[in-house]
Scaffold this active site. Sequence first.
Site, PDB file in Angstrom:
ATOM      1  N   HIS A 266       0.715  -1.242   0.134  1.00  0.00           N
ATOM      2  CA  HIS A 266       0.045   0.157  -0.149  1.00  0.00           C
ATOM      3  C   HIS A 266       0.894   1.354  -0.161  1.00  0.00           C
ATOM      4  O   HIS A 266       0.598   2.223   0.892  1.00  0.00           O
ATOM      5  CB  HIS A 266      -0.916   0.095   1.326  1.00  0.00           C
ATOM      6  CG  HIS A 266      -1.850  -0.986   1.166  1.00  0.00           C
ATOM      7  ND1 HIS A 266      -2.612  -1.254   2.407  1.00  0.00           N
ATOM      8  CD2 HIS A 266      -2.411  -1.676   0.189  1.00  0.00           C
ATOM      9  CE1 HIS A 266      -3.644  -2.284   2.085  1.00  0.00           C
ATOM     10  NE2 HIS A 266      -3.454  -2.717   0.598  1.00  0.00           N
TER      11      HIS A 266
HETATM   12  C1  FAD Z   1      -0.481  -7.661  -4.607  1.00  0.00           C
HETATM   13  C2  FAD Z   1      -1.186  -6.282  -4.342  1.00  0.00           C
HETATM   14  C3  FAD Z   1      -2.384  -6.634  -3.487  1.00  0.00           C
HETATM   15  C4  FAD Z   1      -3.187  -5.688  -3.103  1.00  0.00           C
HETATM   16  N1  FAD Z   1      -4.485  -5.751  -2.570  1.00  0.00           N
HETATM   17  C5  FAD Z   1      -5.398  -4.974  -2.301  1.00  0.00           C
HETATM   18  C6  FAD Z   1      -6.555  -5.102  -1.870  1.00  0.00           C
HETATM   19  O1  FAD Z   1      -6.998  -6.392  -1.806  1.00  0.00           O
HETATM   20  N2  FAD Z   1      -7.479  -4.145  -1.576  1.00  0.00           N
HETATM   21  C7  FAD Z   1      -7.069  -2.995  -1.888  1.00  0.00           C
HETATM   22  O2  FAD Z   1      -7.894  -2.148  -1.785  1.00  0.00           O
HETATM   23  N3  FAD Z   1      -5.954  -2.559  -2.416  1.00  0.00           N
HETATM   24  C8  FAD Z   1      -4.863  -3.634  -2.656  1.00  0.00           C
HETATM   25  N4  FAD Z   1      -3.849  -3.282  -3.181  1.00  0.00           N
HETATM   26  C9  FAD Z   1      -3.448  -1.912  -3.147  1.00  0.00           C
HETATM   27  C10 FAD Z   1      -3.978  -0.979  -4.421  1.00  0.00           C
HETATM   28  O3  FAD Z   1      -4.237  -2.035  -5.458  1.00  0.00           O
HETATM   29  C11 FAD Z   1      -3.334   0.007  -4.870  1.00  0.00           C
HETATM   30  O4  FAD Z   1      -3.020   0.943  -3.782  1.00  0.00           O
HETATM   31  C12 FAD Z   1      -3.980   0.891  -5.672  1.00  0.00           C
HETATM   32  O5  FAD Z   1      -4.304   0.018  -7.009  1.00  0.00           O
HETATM   33  C13 FAD Z   1      -3.180   2.263  -6.168  1.00  0.00           C
HETATM   34  O6  FAD Z   1      -3.702   3.026  -7.229  1.00  0.00           O
HETATM   35  P1  FAD Z   1      -2.883   3.828  -8.299  1.00  0.00           P
HETATM   36  O7  FAD Z   1      -3.769   4.739  -9.192  1.00  0.00           O
HETATM   37  O8  FAD Z   1      -2.313   5.020  -7.136  1.00  0.00           O
HETATM   38  O9  FAD Z   1      -1.586   3.216  -8.827  1.00  0.00           O
HETATM   39  P2  FAD Z   1      -1.527   1.893  -9.774  1.00  0.00           P
HETATM   40  O10 FAD Z   1      -2.869   1.264  -9.610  1.00  0.00           O
HETATM   41  O11 FAD Z   1      -0.416   1.066  -9.412  1.00  0.00           O
HETATM   42  O12 FAD Z   1      -1.332   2.521 -11.152  1.00  0.00           O
HETATM   43  C14 FAD Z   1      -0.116   3.300 -11.642  1.00  0.00           C
HETATM   44  C15 FAD Z   1      -0.063   2.926 -13.114  1.00  0.00           C
HETATM   45  O13 FAD Z   1       0.782   3.886 -13.696  1.00  0.00           O
HETATM   46  C16 FAD Z   1       1.820   2.906 -14.567  1.00  0.00           C
HETATM   47  N5  FAD Z   1       3.023   3.801 -14.644  1.00  0.00           N
HETATM   48  C17 FAD Z   1       3.796   3.922 -13.818  1.00  0.00           C
HETATM   49  N6  FAD Z   1       4.980   4.611 -14.355  1.00  0.00           N
HETATM   50  C18 FAD Z   1       4.648   4.795 -15.636  1.00  0.00           C
HETATM   51  C19 FAD Z   1       5.308   5.327 -16.711  1.00  0.00           C
HETATM   52  N7  FAD Z   1       6.442   5.959 -16.620  1.00  0.00           N
HETATM   53  N8  FAD Z   1       4.535   5.651 -17.983  1.00  0.00           N
HETATM   54  C20 FAD Z   1       3.418   4.755 -18.256  1.00  0.00           C
HETATM   55  N9  FAD Z   1       2.797   4.364 -17.092  1.00  0.00           N
HETATM   56  C21 FAD Z   1       3.363   4.053 -15.857  1.00  0.00           C
HETATM   57  C22 FAD Z   1       1.936   1.731 -13.887  1.00  0.00           C
HETATM   58  O14 FAD Z   1       2.407   0.483 -14.743  1.00  0.00           O
HETATM   59  C23 FAD Z   1       0.532   1.410 -13.358  1.00  0.00           C
HETATM   60  O15 FAD Z   1      -0.490   0.961 -14.415  1.00  0.00           O
HETATM   61  C24 FAD Z   1      -2.942  -4.180  -3.390  1.00  0.00           C
HETATM   62  C25 FAD Z   1      -1.724  -4.031  -4.026  1.00  0.00           C
HETATM   63  C26 FAD Z   1      -0.810  -5.093  -4.538  1.00  0.00           C
HETATM   64  C27 FAD Z   1       0.255  -4.740  -5.279  1.00  0.00           C
END
Ligand code: FAD
Length: 683
Positions: free
Chosen positions: A611
């Site tokens: 997280h």
């Molecule tokens: C294994 C795992 C289990 C989890 N389990 C849960 C759960 O059960 N319940 C829950 O609520 N949360 C869970 N989480 C946490 C939750 O999924 C994340 O906190 C949330 O998805 C984060 O969202 P975000 O939009 O901040 O980032 P992300 O969803 O990580 O999105 C960031 C995106 O940006 C892209 N990116 C990064 N750098 C670049 C670049 N330079 N150029 C182009 N694209 C790029 C990445 O590839 C990714 O697709 C879990 C996470 C993981 C990894």
Amino acid sequence: MAVVCKASKKEEYTPVKIKQEETVCPAQACGGVLVRLGEVKPLLTIARRVGGVDFRRKAACCREGDVGVGRVEEGTMTHFPALALPQIVSRLLALSFLSGVGHYDFDDSHKLLPQYDFIVVGSGSAGSAVAARLAEVPEWRVLLLESGGPPPPEARVPGFNSILMQSEYDWNHRTVPQKYGLRNYKDNACPFPMGRVVGGSSVINWMMYVRGNRRDYDQWNDLGNPGWDYNTVLKYFKKAEDYRGTRNVGTEYHGRGGPLVVDDKRWRTPLSRGFLKAGLELGYNIVDPNGPEQIGFSAADLTVRNGERGSVVESYLRPALAYSNLHIVSNAHVTQILMDDHKRAVGVRYEHRGKVRTALTKREVVLSAGAVGSPQLLMVSGIGPAEHLRQHGIPVVLDLPGVGHNLQDHPSIFGLTWLTKRGSSNNLNRWLNPRNIKNYFKTREGPLSVPMALEGNAWSLAEEGDPHWPDLQFLFMASTPALDGGVYFNDIIGFRRDFFKQYYGSILGHEGYNIGPMLTRPKSRGTVRLRSRNPHDRPLIDPNFLSHPDDINTFVRGIKFVLAIGNTTAMRHEFGSRFHDQVLPGCEKELYGSDDYWACYTRHMAQTTFHPSSTCKMAPSSDPYGVVDHRLRVRGASGLRVVDASIMPVIVSGNLNAPSIMIGERAADLIKEDWNIPIEPLG
Ligand SMILES: Cc1cc2nc3c(=O)[nH]c(=O)nc-3n(C[C@H](O)[C@H](O)[C@H](O)COP(=O)(O)OP(=O)(O)OC[C@H]3O[C@@H](n4cnc5c(N)ncnc54)[C@H](O)[C@@H]3O)c2cc1C
């Protein structure tokens, strides 16, 4: 300049057995060494993952189409066949049975426009939500760039939830060695998974739907971020939600008709019942954690839609394919945000199929690359702590000391284990039984229709401050870390193999459960820093776990609470629950069961709950470490916002997927308001 490699002769890859604990460069990511055509680099390691198997060779130059070229680096640890085998099996199963699933490659690269109104970087939980909502404005042209490829079919099967960790759909980050913790992990560091795939971490996560505590959001507001109080964000949680569960139905706490399906956990092990009964025995209520109050015990709510994973791909991107004004390009790795002389973001530079491309915007760049990717991209583009940027020879565009600062994660302990009677927990027979597999693919029901092992959550009353603002969450998993005899899950968790054998050797394959205390409001703060100015180099991720002594004390309290759960009549009588009370290797000198022993246990066992957040925090201008304001605009810049988990000023008391989606939803309305587009009134 990067070179597209062209092979002079046809070469075949041969599978190599990767000896244990070896590291390979990650598939899909250039490890940092750029190869020039004809240059001889005998030690260059080229990796390619096919069907979940790593193929590896050393060569002078890469082959046309190589996706993983680079030096051997510390970032990835892959075991063969331990990790590869389940990945191959799950893909084969999914490919054979999910015939109704339409594959979509999310590649609009053939219809790119010279300029867009908005460029969204990263298609994760927040990025997909914001991009899809912006595309609702017909006159806006929106480009969504994603570094990863389209999700594989096995991502749709909830029971394969851990399969995509440490695959090519994971960035395969690791923390830097931790000074205060992770003592039973290889190099005092642990895997730090994040999705690198269309849909981001929502495609590899464990699907639990938890919003956090109302006080978390009121605190954001009180810290000087107007419009982020609980009553406001609740409207966006509901806007996103299509609640199909059974708790607080039709009340002000749940939404219907939104894109994100939230449902009860439909298939449960017998132990799940015991866990809820244990809560009652300890004087807690069974609650809807997303209802009026969070304290209590609960079966998990899931983002599962009719037995399949409900990632943001299903909830936001597929429906948005109907909009001709949204272009999505997968496998587009953004390497720089382009800023003009007035510190206005005018576009981005990215790499796609070996070519360096530029995308331009007339309104805004929205950075949604996650709590590691967003600060990294800002810094390589010259926006961040000036001294750190200069160290790496990056010209400073904006001195923002808060970028990459303030990293927060929820540390938790995967390891406190109880043994139970046969048939009570998740066992391999349930998971991989051909009858259950066949049944799942026919009906979308049974053990594969829910994430493996995850059964429920609890939040205990806090001892300090407001008792209803919990500092501990308890993750109830109806399996032990040794369920598979140490073949697969140990590598996912990241324990040292010698430790694993010593501590779990006597219970390999036994049935049982695990309760993980997780700090919901940790006090330790870490950093994301650059390793180099190369945007392909992995950043240095230092969660600085347990650096604040209060975190240890809270864990000790949490461990005592989980011991009480395991010791309830409900768990002991019906399931024969028995604590695996072997002395933890590393803590032999402490008196078993004393506070010092549990503190030692914590330092050896606590790790990430996946997280990361708060590395581009939202704060008023009076806070020197603020990165974005309450409308998520980057301080000192124009045309640039950050929209993802990195903007959380303080991490919330629950898992982060739902809050990240809420951030994407709220950001879309803020952007529309700022460009004078009428927004839909929310109830
Ligand atoms: C294994 C795992 C289990 C989890 N389990 C849960 C759960 O059960 N319940 C829950 O609520 N949360 C869970 N989480 C946490 C939750 O999924 C994340 O906190 C949330 O998805 C984060 O969202 P975000 O939009 O901040 O980032 P992300 O969803 O990580 O999105 C960031 C995106 O940006 C892209 N990116 C990064 N750098 C670049 C670049 N330079 N150029 C182009 N694209 C790029 C990445 O590839 C990714 O697709 C879990 C996470 C993981 C990894």
